[in-house]
Structure formats: C-alpha cells, structure tokens
Design a protein around this motif. Structure first.
Motif, PDB file in Angstrom:
ATOM      1  N   PHE A   1       0.826  -1.211   0.000  1.00  0.00           N
ATOM      2  CA  PHE A   1       0.000   0.000   0.000  1.00  0.00           C
ATOM      3  C   PHE A   1       0.860   1.261   0.000  1.00  0.00           C
ATOM      4  O   PHE A   1       0.440   2.294  -0.534  1.00  0.00           O
ATOM      5  CB  PHE A   1      -0.964  -0.011   1.181  1.00  0.00           C
ATOM      6  CG  PHE A   1      -2.098  -0.981   1.012  1.00  0.00           C
ATOM      7  CD1 PHE A   1      -3.067  -0.759   0.051  1.00  0.00           C
ATOM      8  CD2 PHE A   1      -2.180  -2.118   1.784  1.00  0.00           C
ATOM      9  CE1 PHE A   1      -4.117  -1.650  -0.137  1.00  0.00           C
ATOM     10  CE2 PHE A   1      -3.223  -3.028   1.609  1.00  0.00           C
ATOM     11  CZ  PHE A   1      -4.185  -2.793   0.645  1.00  0.00           C
ATOM     12  N   GLY A   2       2.071   1.198   0.570  1.00  0.00           N
ATOM     13  CA  GLY A   2       2.978   2.333   0.477  1.00  0.00           C
ATOM     14  C   GLY A   2       3.389   2.596  -0.963  1.00  0.00           C
ATOM     15  O   GLY A   2       3.382   3.737  -1.432  1.00  0.00           O
ATOM     16  N   THR A   3       3.739   1.530  -1.681  1.00  0.00           N
ATOM     17  CA  THR A   3       4.112   1.675  -3.093  1.00  0.00           C
ATOM     18  C   THR A   3       2.936   2.190  -3.910  1.00  0.00           C
ATOM     19  O   THR A   3       3.090   3.080  -4.768  1.00  0.00           O
ATOM     20  CB  THR A   3       4.583   0.324  -3.657  1.00  0.00           C
ATOM     21  OG1 THR A   3       5.705  -0.140  -2.906  1.00  0.00           O
ATOM     22  CG2 THR A   3       4.983   0.455  -5.125  1.00  0.00           C
ATOM     23  N   LEU A   4       1.753   1.657  -3.647  1.00  0.00           N
ATOM     24  CA  LEU A   4       0.555   2.096  -4.367  1.00  0.00           C
ATOM     25  C   LEU A   4       0.251   3.563  -4.075  1.00  0.00           C
ATOM     26  O   LEU A   4      -0.146   4.315  -4.974  1.00  0.00           O
ATOM     27  CB  LEU A   4      -0.632   1.217  -3.977  1.00  0.00           C
ATOM     28  CG  LEU A   4      -1.856   1.228  -4.899  1.00  0.00           C
ATOM     29  CD1 LEU A   4      -1.480   0.784  -6.310  1.00  0.00           C
ATOM     30  CD2 LEU A   4      -2.946   0.319  -4.342  1.00  0.00           C
ATOM     31  N   ALA A   5       0.466   3.984  -2.829  1.00  0.00           N
ATOM     32  CA  ALA A   5       0.223   5.384  -2.473  1.00  0.00           C
ATOM     33  C   ALA A   5       1.207   6.306  -3.196  1.00  0.00           C
ATOM     34  O   ALA A   5       0.815   7.354  -3.725  1.00  0.00           O
ATOM     35  CB  ALA A   5       0.339   5.563  -0.963  1.00  0.00           C
ATOM     36  N   GLY A   6       2.490   5.936  -3.224  1.00  0.00           N
ATOM     37  CA  GLY A   6       3.478   6.757  -3.914  1.00  0.00           C
ATOM     38  C   GLY A   6       3.251   6.806  -5.409  1.00  0.00           C
ATOM     39  O   GLY A   6       3.316   7.871  -6.041  1.00  0.00           O
ATOM     40  N   TYR A   7       2.946   5.651  -5.990  1.00  0.00           N
ATOM     41  CA  TYR A   7       2.690   5.559  -7.430  1.00  0.00           C
ATOM     42  C   TYR A   7       1.433   6.335  -7.810  1.00  0.00           C
ATOM     43  O   TYR A   7       1.429   7.127  -8.754  1.00  0.00           O
ATOM     44  CB  TYR A   7       2.548   4.085  -7.803  1.00  0.00           C
ATOM     45  CG  TYR A   7       2.423   3.813  -9.277  1.00  0.00           C
ATOM     46  CD1 TYR A   7       3.516   3.893 -10.123  1.00  0.00           C
ATOM     47  CD2 TYR A   7       1.198   3.432  -9.828  1.00  0.00           C
ATOM     48  CE1 TYR A   7       3.400   3.621 -11.477  1.00  0.00           C
ATOM     49  CE2 TYR A   7       1.075   3.167 -11.180  1.00  0.00           C
ATOM     50  CZ  TYR A   7       2.181   3.258 -11.999  1.00  0.00           C
ATOM     51  OH  TYR A   7       2.060   3.000 -13.342  1.00  0.00           O
TER      52      TYR A   7
END
Length: 256
Positions: A141-147
C-alpha cells in the motif's frame, strides 16, 4: 503567455476543496480538485498547477499538526512510497492511469464497506481489534500510495486502507498522514520539473492561489482537531468510500 482569468472560476473551488483535505478532512474532497480545475485547463496542467499549491498546504499542515505524529506508520509506508514515486516517474509516458484509478477505487470502496459492516456487527456485540503493523501490506500500500500520488494525485486512498484499521489516536493518524504526503509532494517536484511541466505560466497561477490555500488548510485543521474518535473514524471511512467511488467512476468512464 497570458493567463485567462476564467481559469480562476474553476481554480478557486478546487483549491478550497483540496485545502480542507490537506487540513486533515480526508481524501474525497481532494480528488475533486483536479477534475474541477480540468474544466478550465487540460488535466495534466491542472495537476501541475495544484502541485506547488499542495506543497504550500503541506507546510501549513505540518505546522498545524506539529505536535502529533505516529513514527511507526511513517517508517512502514515511506520506503514503499518512494519506490512508487520512482516507478511513476520512470513510466510516466506509459502509465495506465485510468486502470490505476479503477483498481485503487475498487479496493477503497470494498475497504470502506467492510468497515461499516463491522460497525454494524459491533452493535451486535462483535468487537473488531486494531490491526497490527504488517511489513508486506505496508510495502504494497505504500508503493501504491506513492505511485498513485505521482501519476494521478490519488495516493490518499491506499494510505487510508493501511492506516485506518490500526485505530491510532485521530490526531496521531492525521499528523502521520500530513507528514507522509508532505514528503511525497516535495519529492514529486523534482520529477515534475524534469518532465518540463513546471513552467512560468503554471507557477504564476499557482502563486496567486497560495493565500486561499493557506486559509482553507487552516480551516480544515481547525475542524479535524475538534473531532472525537467516534466521529473522526466514521467520517474518514465515509470520505474514503466517496473517494473510492470517484476513482471507480473516473476509471470506468475513461476506459469506456
């Protein structure tokens, strides 16, 4: 290049909505910012105009929430978010933004529905315990938030999906969220500049909207600081649900 004054008919309400969000009132209002501004300028330009304003709002929010934070939440989500921003930059010319909105929207809607279902069960005696921190979901979810933040200014929903079930004190949760997106938005300035989007015209429009941005961010923070947990969490999940629906709608309309 001259600036068409009619842009401000869309820019002013867009900044008001985003400012209330940056004060701590949830992602749903912010998602309306780019579409409203896009009524007057192309969608990419709308996102670019809002980015410097978001950075100013972040500074105000950091001051408002300076005494509140959850460092563990930041440590769990920031590494993935930085990876997500890097991926977004590297694939900026090939990003399936509409599909991304749809996927994030569906996840967020289901997440909010689950909360309200569990709230109904709680009234029947079922108790939902706070979720612990988990490395794999945090990375995802961190990667999805940044992306999502880089390609579509839609990183708030993945942050909520991971962060809200932790059931942190509302002020600590909001303080962590403010710091998270302040860091992400500051980092995004470099790639946006490298892509040639932050030109003089867009920066001039952004600068004229800064006073309104500061005022609305302060107003949002004032309201959220006075919410009790039993009001804050249903409100935030409702905002997440509305945000999810908006993302699903945008994704489906664009794809069709």
């Amino acid at each position: 290049m001259s600036i068409d004054p009619s842009i401000y008919y869309a820019a002013i309400p867009a900044v008001i909505l985003v400012g209330m969000t940056k004060g701590g009132m949830g992602e749903a209002l912010a998602l309306m910012g780019v579409p409203i501004l896009a009524m007057a300028v192309p969608p990419v330009q709308a996102a670019v105009i809002l980015l410097p304003i978001l950075v100013v709002m972040d500074v105000v929010s950091l001051w408002i929430w300076r005494d509140h934070n959850d460092r563990t939440l930041l440590k769990m989500l920031l590494p993935g978010a930085l990876v997500g921003v890097a991926i977004g930059w590297a694939t900026s010319a090939y990003v399936p933004r509409d599909a991304l909105r749809l996927i994030i929207g569906v996840i967020t809607v289901l997440f909010a529905i689950r909360y309200f279902y569990n709230s109904y069960r709680a009234r029947q005696g079922y108790v939902v315990q706070p979720k612990p921190h988990r490395v794999v979901p945090a990375a995802f979810f961190g990667t999805l938030a940044g992306y999502g933040s880089f390609v579509a200014h839609s990183g708030g929903a993945p942050f909520q999906v991971y962060g809200l079930p932790l059931k942190l004190p509302p002020r600590d949760y909001t303080g962590a969220a403010v710091r998270f997106f302040a860091i992400i938005n500051f980092i995004k300035l470099g790639p946006y500049f490298a892509l040639g989007q932050l030109d003089t015209t867009n920066l001039t429009i952004s600068a004229t909207l800064v006073p309104l941005a500061i005022a609305t961010t302060a107003l949002g923070g004032f309201a959220v600081k006075r919410m009790k947990p039993d009001v804050f969490y249903p409100f935030m999940y409702a905002m997440a649900f509305i945000a999810g629906l908006k993302l699903v709608y945008d994704g489906i309309v664009a794809i069709l």
